[in-house]
Design an enzyme around this catalytic site. Structure first.
Site, PDB file in Angstrom:
ATOM      1  N   GLU A 261       0.810  -1.215   0.000  1.00 19.67           N
ATOM      2  CA  GLU A 261       0.000   0.000   0.000  1.00 19.67           C
ATOM      3  C   GLU A 261       0.852   1.277   0.000  1.00 19.67           C
ATOM      4  O   GLU A 261       0.768   2.090   0.929  1.00 19.67           O
ATOM      5  CB  GLU A 261      -0.963   0.006   1.190  1.00 19.67           C
ATOM      6  CG  GLU A 261      -1.927  -1.160   1.185  1.00 19.67           C
ATOM      7  CD  GLU A 261      -2.974  -1.109   2.307  1.00 19.67           C
ATOM      8  OE1 GLU A 261      -2.991  -0.129   3.068  1.00 19.67           O
ATOM      9  OE2 GLU A 261      -3.758  -2.041   2.410  1.00 19.67           O
TER      10      GLU A 261
ATOM     11  N   GLU B 116      -5.134  -8.494   0.721  1.00 20.44           N
ATOM     12  CA  GLU B 116      -5.769  -8.149   2.004  1.00 20.44           C
ATOM     13  C   GLU B 116      -7.250  -7.923   1.749  1.00 20.44           C
ATOM     14  O   GLU B 116      -7.638  -7.270   0.774  1.00 20.44           O
ATOM     15  CB  GLU B 116      -5.221  -6.847   2.609  1.00 20.44           C
ATOM     16  CG  GLU B 116      -3.857  -6.954   3.204  1.00 20.44           C
ATOM     17  CD  GLU B 116      -3.407  -5.645   3.856  1.00 20.44           C
ATOM     18  OE1 GLU B 116      -4.267  -4.835   4.268  1.00 20.44           O
ATOM     19  OE2 GLU B 116      -2.181  -5.457   3.933  1.00 20.44           O
TER      20      GLU B 116
HETATM   21  O1  IFM Z   1      -4.158  -2.911   9.139  1.00 14.94           O
HETATM   22  C1  IFM Z   1      -4.093  -2.407   7.838  1.00 14.94           C
HETATM   23  C2  IFM Z   1      -2.904  -2.975   7.093  1.00 14.94           C
HETATM   24  O2  IFM Z   1      -1.718  -2.736   7.753  1.00 14.94           O
HETATM   25  C3  IFM Z   1      -2.818  -2.360   5.724  1.00 14.94           C
HETATM   26  N1  IFM Z   1      -4.062  -2.468   5.026  1.00 14.94           N
HETATM   27  C4  IFM Z   1      -5.267  -2.078   5.710  1.00 14.94           C
HETATM   28  C5  IFM Z   1      -5.345  -2.744   7.069  1.00 14.94           C
HETATM   29  C6  IFM Z   1      -6.632  -2.321   7.792  1.00 14.94           C
HETATM   30  O3  IFM Z   1      -6.661  -0.941   7.949  1.00 14.94           O
END
Ligand code: IFM
Length: 461
Positions: free
Chosen positions: A170, A368
């Site tokens: 990210e 994710e």
């Molecule tokens: O916890 C975070 C993660 O570190 C990165 N992506 C989003 C998740 C939830 O906010």
């Protein structure tokens, strides 16, 4: 609509990877035996972390990793996505390697392989060494060489055993929440810095890919947070395009070889002169990757301020994170997660299909997906039915996208454990396993049982 577990299991292709994900800063603890990171600096400023939590003990994973790997075995997952803490391996960011720190990941990777779980390693998930931040961090030209040096340490040691590599996690958040806005480390709050950080992260990705290739690392990719922007009225359309440009196209276009999106460059000339960009970097950024990771949580729904009385106050619902965007209101529709994020699996399908058009020919993984929910305790059990519904709905959407032609190869739940949710501290919990902050006891939630059953019932090769 509740999607049935048997139906989902039946639709899972035999080679589709199911996994769970975490990141180093959020779970490891034991910060005193590694170098300092920008997240300790950020957490030290009162008010930056909602409940005042810091890096320790997090989930004490450094001491409990074997127990945590056993949880992965219990779930029956194919893969585990974790990140390496840069300051644990190189306390000052460059120079002398900490053998004990590197040794931790060596044992972790072997522990996964002994349990027949594929290691998926993310090189950078936001915990920049403080010594590099003092040189300017992601606004410093030399940062990409430091990142290449760090990549080389990992590649030399682990290229023989890691199944998949992600250079960055990210980078949008690192650049725009940490540099343009100030809700994440290092908390700069300077729009021009955000664009420069974005570019330097892309260059660092490129140099890291080059090093990984030299060391014959398998399956090299990057994990981006991508989403669909929904303009509720015509007056919000220009803002939706700008936000889509900053969160999605600013990363996908250069990776796919199209250079920086010209509309974004033009519309931000009053913020930055983009003088840090050069053609040779752009050529390196376009070097092929083996897969693209998509972190997806929610769509971003916006409206012109005139047509809406309220604006969202959830995470990521701040215009400062999208510099140059005309004023709009964030108008997420319920149901919402505890982060204030709209639950809408159909937007996952849209996001996957749009991304496939923008970056054709590259396999995707959902690296994710998950949600923070209240997690009520009923008869001693954590009955997170909301989270089960979230996962079932999004897995259904992911499989639909695949059945309709998206080359999607796997899905990682965020997250294995309740953990430190960055600036939200412990106030938002995403885990399949509840973690008691005081005792560190791990307890399977209903959602952990959902994944265990799903994995048990799916067709085997
Ligand atoms: O916890 C975070 C993660 O570190 C990165 N992506 C989003 C998740 C939830 O906010």
């Amino acid at each position: 609509m509740l999607v049935k577990i048997d139906e989902l299991a039946r639709r899972l292709p035999v080679d589709f990877r199911i996994g769970a994900a975490t990141s180093a800063w959020q779970i490891e603890g034991s910060s005193q035996i590694r170098g300092r990171s920008i997240w300790e600096d950020f957490a030290a400023i009162p008010g930056n972390i909602r409940d005042g939590a810091g890096a320790d003990p997090a989930c004490d994973h450094i001491n409990r990793w074997k127990e945590d790997l056993d949880l992965l075995s219990w779930l029956g997952v194919d893969s585990y996505r974790f990140s390496v803490s840069w300051p644990r391996v190189l306390p000052k960011g460059t120079g002398k390697v900490d053998d004990a720190g590197l040794g931790f990941y060596d044992r972790l990777i072997d522990g996964l392989l002994e349990r027949d779980i594929e290691p998926v390693l993310t090189i950078y998930h936001w915990d920049l060494p403080s010594d590099l931040q003092s040189k300017g961090g992601w606004n410093w030209e030399g940062i990409s060489d430091s990142f290449a040096e760090y990549t080389e340490v990992l590649a030399k040691k682990f290229a023989d055993r890691v199944s998949m590599w992600a250079t960055l996690n990210e980078p949008y958040c690192a650049a725009f929440l940490g540099y343009a806005d100030k809700v994440m480390a290092p908390g700069k709050g300077n729009p021009a810095s955000g664009f420069e950080a974005a570019y330097r992260l892309l260059v660092a990705h490129a140099k890291s890919v080059e090093v990984l290739r030299q060391h014959k690392a398998r399956n090299v990719g990057v994990a981006l947070n991508l989403t669909t922007f929904i303009a509720e009225d015509a007056g919000a359309q220009a803002a939706a395009n700008q936000m889509d440009g900053i969160m999605n196209r600013l990363w996908l276009d250069p990776l796919a070889g199209r250079g920086l999106p010209t509309d974004i460059v033009e519309k931000t000339r009053n913020i930055t002169d983009w003088s840090f960009v050069n053609e040779s970097d752009l050529a390196s950024i376009a070097a092929p990757i083996d897969w693209l990771g998509i972190n997806y949580y929610n769509p971003q729904r916006i409206a012109s301020p005139r047509t809406s009385e309220k604006t969202g106050v959830g995470n990521g619902q701040r215009l400062d994170a999208y510099p140059g965007t005309p004023p709009i209101a964030f108008v997420p529709k319920g149901p919402l997660t505890e982060m204030g994020w709209e639950v809408d699996p159909s937007s996952l399908i849209t996001t996957l299909k749009t991304t496939q058009q923008r970056f054709p020919g590259v396999p995707f993984y959902i690296t994710e997906n998950g949600g923070a929910f209240p997690d009520p305790i009923v008869n001693g059990e954590i009955d997170d039915q909301d989270r089960v519904n979230y996962y079932a709905g999004h897995l259904d959407a992911a499989l639909t996208a695949r059945e309709e032609g998206v080359d999607l190869r796997g899905y990682f739940a965020w997250s294995l454990l309740d953990n430190l949710e960055w600036a939200e501290g412990w106030t938002k919990r995403f885990g399949l396993f509840h973690v008691d902050r005081e005792t560190q006891k791990r307890t399977a939630k209903r959602s952990a049982n959902f994944f265990r059953e799903l994995n048990a019932r799916r067709p085997k090769a």
